[in-house]
Design a protein around this motif. Structure first.
Motif, PDB file in Angstrom:
ATOM      1  N   GLY A 148      85.682 116.112 -11.388  1.00  0.00           N
ATOM      2  CA  GLY A 148      85.218 117.434 -11.796  1.00  0.00           C
ATOM      3  C   GLY A 148      83.921 117.354 -12.562  1.00  0.00           C
ATOM      4  O   GLY A 148      83.420 116.275 -12.890  1.00  0.00           O
ATOM      5  N   ALA A 149      83.371 118.517 -12.851  1.00  0.00           N
ATOM      6  CA  ALA A 149      82.107 118.609 -13.569  1.00  0.00           C
ATOM      7  C   ALA A 149      82.089 119.901 -14.379  1.00  0.00           C
ATOM      8  O   ALA A 149      82.795 120.863 -14.053  1.00  0.00           O
ATOM      9  CB  ALA A 149      80.926 118.591 -12.595  1.00  0.00           C
ATOM     10  N   ARG A 150      81.289 119.907 -15.428  1.00  0.00           N
ATOM     11  CA  ARG A 150      81.119 121.149 -16.177  1.00  0.00           C
ATOM     12  C   ARG A 150      80.310 122.152 -15.360  1.00  0.00           C
ATOM     13  O   ARG A 150      79.541 121.795 -14.473  1.00  0.00           O
ATOM     14  CB  ARG A 150      80.416 120.876 -17.510  1.00  0.00           C
ATOM     15  CG  ARG A 150      81.300 120.215 -18.537  1.00  0.00           C
ATOM     16  CD  ARG A 150      80.728 120.262 -19.939  1.00  0.00           C
ATOM     17  NE  ARG A 150      79.538 119.446 -20.098  1.00  0.00           N
ATOM     18  CZ  ARG A 150      78.958 119.202 -21.281  1.00  0.00           C
ATOM     19  NH1 ARG A 150      79.462 119.747 -22.392  1.00  0.00           N
ATOM     20  NH2 ARG A 150      77.884 118.437 -21.362  1.00  0.00           N
ATOM     21  N   GLY A 151      80.498 123.413 -15.685  1.00  0.00           N
ATOM     22  CA  GLY A 151      79.698 124.461 -15.075  1.00  0.00           C
ATOM     23  C   GLY A 151      78.432 124.702 -15.867  1.00  0.00           C
ATOM     24  O   GLY A 151      78.145 124.030 -16.854  1.00  0.00           O
ATOM     25  N   LEU A 152      77.660 125.719 -15.454  1.00  0.00           N
ATOM     26  CA  LEU A 152      76.368 125.976 -16.089  1.00  0.00           C
ATOM     27  C   LEU A 152      75.989 127.437 -15.951  1.00  0.00           C
ATOM     28  O   LEU A 152      76.197 128.053 -14.904  1.00  0.00           O
ATOM     29  CB  LEU A 152      75.290 125.118 -15.424  1.00  0.00           C
ATOM     30  CG  LEU A 152      73.848 125.288 -15.908  1.00  0.00           C
ATOM     31  CD1 LEU A 152      73.701 124.774 -17.338  1.00  0.00           C
ATOM     32  CD2 LEU A 152      72.879 124.577 -14.979  1.00  0.00           C
ATOM     33  N   THR A 153      75.445 127.976 -17.026  1.00  0.00           N
ATOM     34  CA  THR A 153      74.759 129.261 -16.942  1.00  0.00           C
ATOM     35  C   THR A 153      73.563 129.193 -17.872  1.00  0.00           C
ATOM     36  O   THR A 153      73.546 128.409 -18.820  1.00  0.00           O
ATOM     37  CB  THR A 153      75.692 130.440 -17.307  1.00  0.00           C
ATOM     38  OG1 THR A 153      75.044 131.668 -16.955  1.00  0.00           O
ATOM     39  CG2 THR A 153      76.049 130.450 -18.778  1.00  0.00           C
ATOM     40  N   LYS A 154      72.541 129.984 -17.598  1.00  0.00           N
ATOM     41  CA  LYS A 154      71.316 129.874 -18.383  1.00  0.00           C
ATOM     42  C   LYS A 154      70.584 131.203 -18.450  1.00  0.00           C
ATOM     43  O   LYS A 154      70.747 132.076 -17.583  1.00  0.00           O
ATOM     44  CB  LYS A 154      70.402 128.808 -17.793  1.00  0.00           C
ATOM     45  CG  LYS A 154      70.183 128.892 -16.290  1.00  0.00           C
ATOM     46  CD  LYS A 154      69.507 127.635 -15.765  1.00  0.00           C
ATOM     47  CE  LYS A 154      69.408 127.639 -14.242  1.00  0.00           C
ATOM     48  NZ  LYS A 154      68.773 126.434 -13.706  1.00  0.00           N
ATOM     49  N   LEU A 155      69.806 131.356 -19.508  1.00  0.00           N
ATOM     50  CA  LEU A 155      69.010 132.567 -19.674  1.00  0.00           C
ATOM     51  C   LEU A 155      67.802 132.249 -20.534  1.00  0.00           C
ATOM     52  O   LEU A 155      67.724 131.209 -21.192  1.00  0.00           O
ATOM     53  CB  LEU A 155      69.836 133.701 -20.290  1.00  0.00           C
ATOM     54  CG  LEU A 155      70.509 133.472 -21.647  1.00  0.00           C
ATOM     55  CD1 LEU A 155      69.546 133.651 -22.809  1.00  0.00           C
ATOM     56  CD2 LEU A 155      71.685 134.433 -21.808  1.00  0.00           C
ATOM     57  N   GLU A 156      66.846 133.181 -20.529  1.00  0.00           N
ATOM     58  CA  GLU A 156      65.685 133.092 -21.396  1.00  0.00           C
ATOM     59  C   GLU A 156      65.737 134.244 -22.382  1.00  0.00           C
ATOM     60  O   GLU A 156      65.940 135.399 -21.996  1.00  0.00           O
ATOM     61  CB  GLU A 156      64.394 133.128 -20.587  1.00  0.00           C
ATOM     62  CG  GLU A 156      63.142 132.866 -21.420  1.00  0.00           C
ATOM     63  CD  GLU A 156      61.906 132.659 -20.557  1.00  0.00           C
ATOM     64  OE1 GLU A 156      60.864 133.265 -20.864  1.00  0.00           O
ATOM     65  OE2 GLU A 156      61.999 131.890 -19.573  1.00  0.00           O
ATOM     66  N   VAL A 185      87.328 110.393 -14.165  1.00  0.00           N
ATOM     67  CA  VAL A 185      86.379 110.920 -15.142  1.00  0.00           C
ATOM     68  C   VAL A 185      85.854 112.272 -14.669  1.00  0.00           C
ATOM     69  O   VAL A 185      85.986 112.646 -13.493  1.00  0.00           O
ATOM     70  CB  VAL A 185      85.190 109.957 -15.353  1.00  0.00           C
ATOM     71  CG1 VAL A 185      85.664 108.610 -15.880  1.00  0.00           C
ATOM     72  CG2 VAL A 185      84.388 109.768 -14.064  1.00  0.00           C
ATOM     73  N   ARG A 186      85.254 112.991 -15.591  1.00  0.00           N
ATOM     74  CA  ARG A 186      84.547 114.221 -15.276  1.00  0.00           C
ATOM     75  C   ARG A 186      83.086 114.058 -15.663  1.00  0.00           C
ATOM     76  O   ARG A 186      82.745 113.279 -16.551  1.00  0.00           O
ATOM     77  CB  ARG A 186      85.152 115.412 -16.035  1.00  0.00           C
ATOM     78  CG  ARG A 186      86.560 115.772 -15.615  1.00  0.00           C
ATOM     79  CD  ARG A 186      87.061 116.969 -16.429  1.00  0.00           C
ATOM     80  NE  ARG A 186      86.210 118.134 -16.244  1.00  0.00           N
ATOM     81  CZ  ARG A 186      86.347 119.022 -15.251  1.00  0.00           C
ATOM     82  NH1 ARG A 186      87.335 118.873 -14.368  1.00  0.00           N
ATOM     83  NH2 ARG A 186      85.543 120.048 -15.132  1.00  0.00           N
ATOM     84  N   LEU A 187      82.215 114.812 -14.995  1.00  0.00           N
ATOM     85  CA  LEU A 187      80.795 114.805 -15.325  1.00  0.00           C
ATOM     86  C   LEU A 187      80.508 115.824 -16.418  1.00  0.00           C
ATOM     87  O   LEU A 187      81.088 116.911 -16.435  1.00  0.00           O
ATOM     88  CB  LEU A 187      79.959 115.171 -14.103  1.00  0.00           C
ATOM     89  CG  LEU A 187      79.858 114.171 -12.954  1.00  0.00           C
ATOM     90  CD1 LEU A 187      78.982 114.762 -11.857  1.00  0.00           C
ATOM     91  CD2 LEU A 187      79.286 112.858 -13.435  1.00  0.00           C
ATOM     92  N   GLY A 188      79.592 115.474 -17.296  1.00  0.00           N
ATOM     93  CA  GLY A 188      79.105 116.462 -18.250  1.00  0.00           C
ATOM     94  C   GLY A 188      78.060 117.368 -17.638  1.00  0.00           C
ATOM     95  O   GLY A 188      77.831 118.484 -18.103  1.00  0.00           O
TER      96      GLY A 188
END
Length: 471
Positions: free
Chosen positions: A196-204, A396-399
């Protein structure tokens, strides 16, 4: 079908594989900067020629309105599972160029390392995957599973047109499961399987305090400074201990299970060395190990802050506008839109009266991904790594975030095994990115064995929502 003749063929061609990788690395395929448009086009042509040369069919570009993906198939194993093999051809910008010891797009070997932008992320592992398919066709005339190669061109910008590609070409992407060349090994000494891996969101974030830039002699001490206000907002995102201080964002984060903590602790990890090797300062949420924070807990980071004058010398001004780019790495169970909304609401609540705050979205969100421990992909990888390393693999999981894993699960019902061969120390996204040369023969052994193992499963074992074995 035995994988050993294929492995032998690949190892005998090691230098030719390295030459192909070097040619791939010389192509400046930076997806985020329009100045590299020709490099992106040249890379697509390079890949199209490569896939045709090794004997794939239906080789074409899949265009979703952004940077097209490169696609090709081999579907000559009726009744066997259909596996999408994923990689990406785009890379991060090479800046700052002055910090590179050798030119970023001229691959250079020194001290057992291959230096170039994209060597680790992820042209090295993508080359291993493509060459594995080529070797099966050259040695046996067939593969143990049906193959659909999907080489994306927008991973480094958050895969903005990936949903459109799936919507337009969904029938071409029907499969039973996916193997990703992206998402590498967590340790050079302990075999690991990414589940697995963490998700992501982003903004300015944009903060305004006046209609124009002001003279600090005339206005200093009498009016708000946009950079000061931005800094004050940023300082509220975490408490003094380093924990995220936004209850609405944290409420969706599930507690760690005993299995979570057991799996995380199973990987040998020197916390002091992890921080010391980069000359860093330890920080983060109390009550969790660094590995738990990196892979199972959310993180908010300011990726850049700017405003006012940043050139040479001095300019005595009070900035009227300040900006920050912010990302949230998401834990399992967090929704990207909900997390982004919680962050926005927090910022609006803590901004002082009269300060104008606005937001600019700079990329869609991807939820965290998880692969069940008893999935055929995990079973196959376990057998392969147990054989090649003579050790029991650790889950393991990914960061980090691999957007396609969540997007293909949502849209196509496909689970993904991340089976890259890059390592954590390879300065990904930084100057002097490199790929350990010793990883190439390791990958050339493991990838054929993995495809052989997957061919032992019936398509129905994968439980994909999309029909498998068709195309």
């Amino acid at each position: 079908m035995s994988a050993q003749p294929v492995v032998d063929h690949l190892l005998a061609r090691h230098d030719a594989v390295l030459d192909r990788l070097n040619a791939f690395l010389r192509l400046p395929s930076v997806s985020t900067d329009p100045a590299y448009a020709q490099g992106m086009q040249d890379t697509r042509e390079f890949l199209l020629d490569w896939l045709r040369e090794i004997g794939l069919s239906d080789v074409q570009l899949l265009d979703g309105g952004g940077q097209p993906a490169v696609y090709g198939t081999w579907l000559g194993a009726p009744g066997a599972p259909t596996i999408i093999i994923y990689g990406h051809y785009d890379v991060q910008p090479p800046d700052p160029l002055a910090l590179w010891k050798t030119p970023p797009f001229e691959p250079t070997t020194r001290d057992g390392r291959l230096y170039a932008r994209g060597a680790s992320d992820v042209k090295g592992s993508t080359t291993i995957a493509i060459e594995t398919v080529a070797a099966f066709l050259a040695v046996n005339g067939r593969c143990p599973v049906n193959i659909k190669l999907f080489i994306e061109g927008e991973e480094e910008t958050g895969s903005p047109s990936l949903h459109a590609i799936v919507e337009r070409y969904g029938s071409l992407l029907e499969a039973d499961a996916m193997i990703s060349a992206d998402g590498g090994r967590a340790s050079p000494n302990v075999p690991t399987i990414n589940v697995g891996a963490r998700g992501l969101t982003k903004l300015e974030l944009v903060v305004r305090t006046a209609d124009k830039e002001l003279h600090s002699g005339r206005y200093g001490g009498a009016v708000r400074n946009a950079l000061h206000e931005l800094a004050a907002i940023i300082a509220t995102l975490h408490d003094r201990n380093g924990a995220i201080a936004i209850p609405a964002l944290m409420e969706a984060v599930r507690p760690l299970s005993e299995r979570d903590r057991h799996d995380t602790a199973a990987l040998p990890f020197d916390e002091a060395a992890f921080v010391g090797d980069i000359g860093g300062i330890a920080a983060g949420e109390p009550g969790y190990s660094i590995r738990e924070r990196l892979t199972l807990r959310p993180a908010i980071d300011v990726n850049g802050m700017w405003g006012g004058y940043t050139g040479s010398g001095s300019k005595t001004v009070i900035p009227d506008e300040a900006r920050a780019k912010i990302t949230i790495r998401l834990a399992p169970g967090q929704d990207p839109d909900q997390a982004a909304q919680a962050l926005k609401e927090h910022i609006l609540a803590v901004a002082r009266s009269g300060v104008a705050v606005s937001f600019e979205a700079i990329g869609g969100g991807s939820p965290a991904s998880t692969l069940a421990a008893d999935h055929p992909l995990v079973q196959a990888a376990t057998r392969v790594l147990r054989t090649t390393s003579q050790q029991e693999p650790v889950h393991v999981r990914l960061g980090a975030t691999v957007p396609i894993t969540a997007i293909f699960k949502e849209t196509l019902g496909l689970d993904t095994l991340m089976f890259g061969f890059n390592l954590p120390d390879e300065d990904v996204h930084a100057p002097n990115e490199f790929f350990h040369l010793a990883s190439i023969p390791l990958g050339l052994q493991a990838w054929p064995m993995l495809l052989e193992e997957l061919g032992r499963f019936p398509a129905a074992a994968f439980g994909a929502a999309a029909p498998g074995g068709k195309g």
